[in-house]
Scaffold this active site. Structure first.
Site, PDB file in Angstrom:
ATOM      1  N   ARG A 286       1.690 -47.304 -16.404  1.00 23.82           N
ATOM      2  CA  ARG A 286       1.823 -46.349 -15.290  1.00 23.82           C
ATOM      3  C   ARG A 286       0.559 -45.538 -15.029  1.00 23.82           C
ATOM      4  O   ARG A 286       0.547 -44.318 -15.156  1.00 23.82           O
ATOM      5  CB  ARG A 286       2.996 -45.401 -15.548  1.00 23.82           C
ATOM      6  CG  ARG A 286       4.311 -46.110 -15.540  1.00 23.82           C
ATOM      7  CD  ARG A 286       5.454 -45.146 -15.645  1.00 23.82           C
ATOM      8  NE  ARG A 286       5.902 -44.687 -14.363  1.00 23.82           N
ATOM      9  CZ  ARG A 286       6.952 -43.896 -14.183  1.00 23.82           C
ATOM     10  NH1 ARG A 286       7.630 -43.469 -15.210  1.00 23.82           N
ATOM     11  NH2 ARG A 286       7.314 -43.521 -12.985  1.00 23.82           N
TER      12      ARG A 286
ATOM     13  N   CYS B 154       3.303 -43.516 -21.566  1.00 21.87           N
ATOM     14  CA  CYS B 154       4.635 -43.381 -20.992  1.00 21.87           C
ATOM     15  C   CYS B 154       5.487 -44.514 -21.516  1.00 21.87           C
ATOM     16  O   CYS B 154       5.010 -45.615 -21.703  1.00 21.87           O
ATOM     17  CB  CYS B 154       4.535 -43.449 -19.472  1.00 21.87           C
ATOM     18  SG  CYS B 154       6.148 -43.500 -18.709  1.00 21.87           S
TER      19      CYS B 154
ATOM     20  N   VAL C  75       8.668 -54.154 -11.058  1.00 23.17           N
ATOM     21  CA  VAL C  75       7.947 -52.915 -10.705  1.00 23.17           C
ATOM     22  C   VAL C  75       7.196 -52.350 -11.915  1.00 23.17           C
ATOM     23  O   VAL C  75       6.017 -52.001 -11.823  1.00 23.17           O
ATOM     24  CB  VAL C  75       8.905 -51.866 -10.101  1.00 23.17           C
ATOM     25  CG1 VAL C  75       8.152 -50.580  -9.768  1.00 23.17           C
ATOM     26  CG2 VAL C  75       9.569 -52.422  -8.850  1.00 23.17           C
TER      27      VAL C  75
ATOM     28  N   ASP D 231      14.900 -48.102 -10.754  1.00 20.51           N
ATOM     29  CA  ASP D 231      15.595 -46.977 -11.400  1.00 20.51           C
ATOM     30  C   ASP D 231      17.090 -47.247 -11.598  1.00 20.51           C
ATOM     31  O   ASP D 231      17.786 -46.417 -12.182  1.00 20.51           O
ATOM     32  CB  ASP D 231      15.399 -45.694 -10.579  1.00 20.51           C
ATOM     33  CG  ASP D 231      14.006 -45.114 -10.757  1.00 20.51           C
ATOM     34  OD1 ASP D 231      13.272 -45.607 -11.628  1.00 20.51           O
ATOM     35  OD2 ASP D 231      13.655 -44.161 -10.035  1.00 20.51           O
TER      36      ASP D 231
ATOM     37  N   ARG E 137       5.381 -37.166 -15.419  1.00 19.50           N
ATOM     38  CA  ARG E 137       4.249 -37.841 -14.787  1.00 19.50           C
ATOM     39  C   ARG E 137       4.063 -37.433 -13.323  1.00 19.50           C
ATOM     40  O   ARG E 137       2.951 -37.422 -12.822  1.00 19.50           O
ATOM     41  CB  ARG E 137       4.448 -39.353 -14.818  1.00 19.50           C
ATOM     42  CG  ARG E 137       4.344 -39.988 -16.146  1.00 19.50           C
ATOM     43  CD  ARG E 137       4.505 -41.474 -15.959  1.00 19.50           C
ATOM     44  NE  ARG E 137       3.753 -41.910 -14.772  1.00 19.50           N
ATOM     45  CZ  ARG E 137       2.469 -42.177 -14.757  1.00 19.50           C
ATOM     46  NH1 ARG E 137       1.765 -42.095 -15.849  1.00 19.50           N
ATOM     47  NH2 ARG E 137       1.869 -42.538 -13.632  1.00 19.50           N
TER      48      ARG E 137
ATOM     49  N   LYS F 164      16.080 -36.010  -7.009  1.00 19.40           N
ATOM     50  CA  LYS F 164      14.945 -35.524  -7.804  1.00 19.40           C
ATOM     51  C   LYS F 164      13.625 -36.020  -7.207  1.00 19.40           C
ATOM     52  O   LYS F 164      12.686 -35.247  -7.023  1.00 19.40           O
ATOM     53  CB  LYS F 164      15.076 -36.044  -9.239  1.00 19.40           C
ATOM     54  CG  LYS F 164      13.830 -35.895 -10.066  1.00 19.40           C
ATOM     55  CD  LYS F 164      14.009 -36.413 -11.475  1.00 19.40           C
ATOM     56  CE  LYS F 164      13.686 -37.872 -11.682  1.00 19.40           C
ATOM     57  NZ  LYS F 164      12.265 -38.229 -11.665  1.00 19.40           N
ATOM     58  N   ASN F 165      13.573 -37.325  -6.894  1.00 18.17           N
ATOM     59  CA  ASN F 165      12.304 -37.906  -6.470  1.00 18.17           C
ATOM     60  C   ASN F 165      11.900 -37.502  -5.055  1.00 18.17           C
ATOM     61  O   ASN F 165      10.776 -37.748  -4.633  1.00 18.17           O
ATOM     62  CB  ASN F 165      12.351 -39.434  -6.577  1.00 18.17           C
ATOM     63  CG  ASN F 165      12.302 -39.895  -8.030  1.00 18.17           C
ATOM     64  OD1 ASN F 165      12.110 -39.087  -8.930  1.00 18.17           O
ATOM     65  ND2 ASN F 165      12.485 -41.184  -8.244  1.00 18.17           N
TER      66      ASN F 165
ATOM     67  N   ARG G 192      16.603 -34.611 -17.224  1.00 16.96           N
ATOM     68  CA  ARG G 192      15.499 -34.680 -16.266  1.00 16.96           C
ATOM     69  C   ARG G 192      15.978 -35.153 -14.899  1.00 16.96           C
ATOM     70  O   ARG G 192      15.328 -34.831 -13.892  1.00 16.96           O
ATOM     71  CB  ARG G 192      14.424 -35.652 -16.765  1.00 16.96           C
ATOM     72  CG  ARG G 192      13.708 -35.188 -18.012  1.00 16.96           C
ATOM     73  CD  ARG G 192      12.512 -36.068 -18.291  1.00 16.96           C
ATOM     74  NE  ARG G 192      11.858 -36.410 -17.039  1.00 16.96           N
ATOM     75  CZ  ARG G 192      11.300 -37.573 -16.775  1.00 16.96           C
ATOM     76  NH1 ARG G 192      11.311 -38.533 -17.660  1.00 16.96           N
ATOM     77  NH2 ARG G 192      10.738 -37.793 -15.601  1.00 16.96           N
TER      78      ARG G 192
HETATM   79  C1  UD1 Z   1       8.244 -43.372  -8.582  1.00 16.34           C
HETATM   80  C2  UD1 Z   1       9.517 -42.677  -9.012  1.00 16.34           C
HETATM   81  C3  UD1 Z   1      10.164 -43.445 -10.163  1.00 16.34           C
HETATM   82  C4  UD1 Z   1      10.367 -44.903  -9.764  1.00 16.34           C
HETATM   83  C5  UD1 Z   1       9.079 -45.518  -9.223  1.00 16.34           C
HETATM   84  C6  UD1 Z   1       9.265 -46.902  -8.666  1.00 16.34           C
HETATM   85  C7  UD1 Z   1       9.070 -40.360  -8.478  1.00 16.34           C
HETATM   86  C8  UD1 Z   1       8.807 -38.997  -8.951  1.00 16.34           C
HETATM   87  N1  UD1 Z   1       9.173 -41.329  -9.397  1.00 16.34           N
HETATM   88  O1  UD1 Z   1       7.365 -43.353  -9.693  1.00 16.34           O
HETATM   89  O2  UD1 Z   1      11.425 -42.842 -10.460  1.00 16.34           O
HETATM   90  O3  UD1 Z   1      10.772 -45.643 -10.902  1.00 16.34           O
HETATM   91  O4  UD1 Z   1       8.530 -44.703  -8.181  1.00 16.34           O
HETATM   92  O5  UD1 Z   1      10.240 -46.893  -7.678  1.00 16.34           O
HETATM   93  O6  UD1 Z   1       9.189 -40.600  -7.286  1.00 16.34           O
HETATM   94  N2  UD1 Z   1       0.643 -48.096 -10.298  1.00 16.34           N
HETATM   95  C9  UD1 Z   1      -0.661 -48.383 -10.596  1.00 16.34           C
HETATM   96  N3  UD1 Z   1      -1.615 -47.443 -10.309  1.00 16.34           N
HETATM   97  C10 UD1 Z   1      -1.312 -46.242  -9.724  1.00 16.34           C
HETATM   98  C11 UD1 Z   1       0.029 -45.967  -9.412  1.00 16.34           C
HETATM   99  C12 UD1 Z   1       0.993 -46.922  -9.708  1.00 16.34           C
HETATM  100  O7  UD1 Z   1      -0.977 -49.454 -11.137  1.00 16.34           O
HETATM  101  O8  UD1 Z   1      -2.209 -45.437  -9.493  1.00 16.34           O
HETATM  102  C13 UD1 Z   1       1.694 -49.095 -10.614  1.00 16.34           C
HETATM  103  C14 UD1 Z   1       2.691 -48.603 -11.657  1.00 16.34           C
HETATM  104  O9  UD1 Z   1       2.222 -48.816 -12.965  1.00 16.34           O
HETATM  105  C15 UD1 Z   1       3.912 -49.438 -11.329  1.00 16.34           C
HETATM  106  C16 UD1 Z   1       3.829 -49.588  -9.808  1.00 16.34           C
HETATM  107  O10 UD1 Z   1       2.504 -49.266  -9.455  1.00 16.34           O
HETATM  108  O11 UD1 Z   1       3.806 -50.699 -11.937  1.00 16.34           O
HETATM  109  C17 UD1 Z   1       4.763 -48.675  -9.019  1.00 16.34           C
HETATM  110  O12 UD1 Z   1       4.621 -47.362  -9.501  1.00 16.34           O
HETATM  111  P1  UD1 Z   1       4.816 -46.072  -8.579  1.00 16.34           P
HETATM  112  O13 UD1 Z   1       5.520 -46.443  -7.326  1.00 16.34           O
HETATM  113  O14 UD1 Z   1       3.518 -45.374  -8.470  1.00 16.34           O
HETATM  114  O15 UD1 Z   1       5.790 -45.191  -9.473  1.00 16.34           O
HETATM  115  P2  UD1 Z   1       5.818 -43.622  -9.485  1.00 16.34           P
HETATM  116  O16 UD1 Z   1       5.389 -43.118  -8.165  1.00 16.34           O
HETATM  117  O17 UD1 Z   1       5.114 -43.123 -10.710  1.00 16.34           O
END
Ligand code: UD1
Length: 416
Positions: A120, A115, A325, A303, A91, A22-23, A395
């Site tokens: 996030r 969320c 994370v 995950d 998201r 999916k990701n 999902r």
């Molecule tokens: C992606 C995955 C999700 C997985 C996560 C971590 C997809 C579609 N989803 O989510 O399944 O659990 O990676 O492996 O690929 N953060 C900020 N600011 C930002 C962006 C992120 O503070 O602008 C923080 C988040 O709150 C979190 C950390 O960074 O604490 C990592 O998040 P991120 O890697 O961005 O997760 P996603 O990309 O949303």
């Protein structure tokens, strides 16, 4: 609302095939926004989130055909707006922001909003686009971004962000000049996207390391590409084998993407061996308690934290599971406790004391991976487990009841 009913205690045995990730599929599908013409993607999983991203792209004017082999033509983009109704269900919709601004010079994307698993935010995506010259305004819950042409920049991500890295990698592919991403995410899904973009003609070096360099080009061409197998789905079935003392061949997975998971599961007493086309995973009922810390790739994936917690609930001792994370990613704890697990949360750690049995109970899924953990708990629990709010599982897990039934689980979905 649909429910999943499981009569636990069956030993799982046989072959299970992993679907496309999916990701990886989500950003790859979105990348077709960068091209004019038909892209073809193979191994696309049949999931609710894939339906959501298709709806978003169709809303922009893209033509989409097929399912597992998906054909997308985003030649004519007629709208650059991602509405709240779609974004709030997923998201990852924020992934459209970078490509739309890069190709069309503007985008209006709803903010994802609250969320279940922590704040996030998307601040790092926005900050990076601003460094590339985009003007960004927040109005009525929407991000409005504009840039006649994005410009290459050096961007340091304060936190390693997966979709942030993907969003900016796509935007930078059509920007003027060179972009350097520092502290970039190294997940295999980032590499899959980079390979697809390179097939489109993008100039990307270093994907899979924490420094990625993207030299912008004027146009990209359509591509035909494969989605990598889902390492989280594979890990979930591996844990199912561990919990039920089972013997499962996980087919179609990429063992190299599962190093941290394999290491931890072996420490927990499971036998894992490479076989032709995947991994053979054998569990024994004496599960050793091990400590686990979630980390960005190549660390243990967040995950799989909830699923690992179920395994540790049946461990012979005490395990500390530290979530680094996401904040607040322990919603499954209350439900697992209702099934007899002994778990105490202290800050971002869960202390899991192994119990001799879990008992079936009516429980409620709170998010995607939490629902997977409840299914795993149901597989090993005495009596019947009834899981409601199961739409979360749709999902991210393709045909999970069919796959588990085919290896011996007593699991069915009832329509409600
Ligand atoms: C992606 C995955 C999700 C997985 C996560 C971590 C997809 C579609 N989803 O989510 O399944 O659990 O990676 O492996 O690929 N953060 C900020 N600011 C930002 C962006 C992120 O503070 O602008 C923080 C988040 O709150 C979190 C950390 O960074 O604490 C990592 O998040 P991120 O890697 O961005 O997760 P996603 O990309 O949303």
């Amino acid at each position: 609302m649909d429910k999943i009913i499981i009569h636990g205690g069956k030993r799982l045995e046989g072959d299970v095939r992993v679907s496309g990730a999916k990701n990886a599929a989500l950003p790859v599908i979105v990348s077709s926004l960068l091209t004019d013409g038909w892209n073809v993607f193979h191994n696309v999983p049949d999931l609710a989130d894939i339906g959501t991203i298709k709806k978003l792209l169709t809303g922009f004017g893209a033509e989409i055909e097929g399912d597992e082999t998906l054909r997308i033509n985003a030649g004519e983009i007629t709208s650059c707006e991602a509405p709240y109704d779609l974004v709030r269900t997923m998201r990852a919709s924020i992934l459209v922001l970078g490509p739309l601004v890069a190709r069309m010079g503007r985008a209006r994307v709803s903010l994802p909003g609250g969320c279940a698993i922590g704040a996030r935010p998307v601040n790092l995506h926005l900050k990076a686009l601003q460094s590339m010259g985009a003007e960004i305004d927040l109005h009525d819950g929407y991000v409005e971004a504009r840039a006649p042409r994005l410009k290459g920049a050096t961007i340091y991500f304060d936190i390693s962000t997966v979709t942030g890295t993907e969003n900016i990698m796509m935007a930078a592919s059509l920007a003027e000049g060179t972009t350097i991403l520092e502290n970039a995410a190294r997940e295999p899904e980032v590499i899959n996207l980079a390979d697809v973009l390179k097939g489109m003609g993008a100039k990307i070096r270093g994907a899979g390391t924490d420094i990625v360099e993207i030299e912008g080009v004027k146009t990209l061409r359509p591509v035909e590409a494969d989605i990598i197998p889902d390492r989280i789905e594979a890990g979930t079935y591996m844990i199912a084998a561990g919990l039920t003392g089972g013997d499962i061949n996980i087919l179609g997975c990429m063992p190299g993407h599962l190093d941290a998971v394999i290491t931890k599961l072996k420490e927990a007493g499971m036998e894992i061996t490479p076989i032709d086309g995947g991994l053979r995973v054998v569990g024994n009922r004496n599960i050793t308690s091990v400590d686990v810390k979630t980390l960005p790739y190549p660390g243990f994936p967040t995950d799989l934290q909830a699923q690992m917690m179920v395994l540790m609930s049946m461990g012979g001792g005490v395990s500390v599971i530290k979530e680094t994370v996401f904040e607040n990613r322990f919603m499954h704890v209350n439900e697992l406790t209702r099934m007899g697990a002994n778990i105490t949360v202290e800050g971002n750690s869960a202390i899991v004391r192994g119990v001799s049995e879990l008992r079936g109970a009516p429980v409620m899924a709170t998010d995607l991976r939490a629902s997977a953990s409840l299914i795993l708990a149901g597989l090993v629990a005495e009596d019947t487990t009834e899981i409601s709010r199961i739409y979360h599982i749709n999902r991210g897990y393709e045909h999970i009841e069919e796959k588990l039934s085919s290896i011996g689980a007593d699991i069915r979905r009832v329509k409600g």
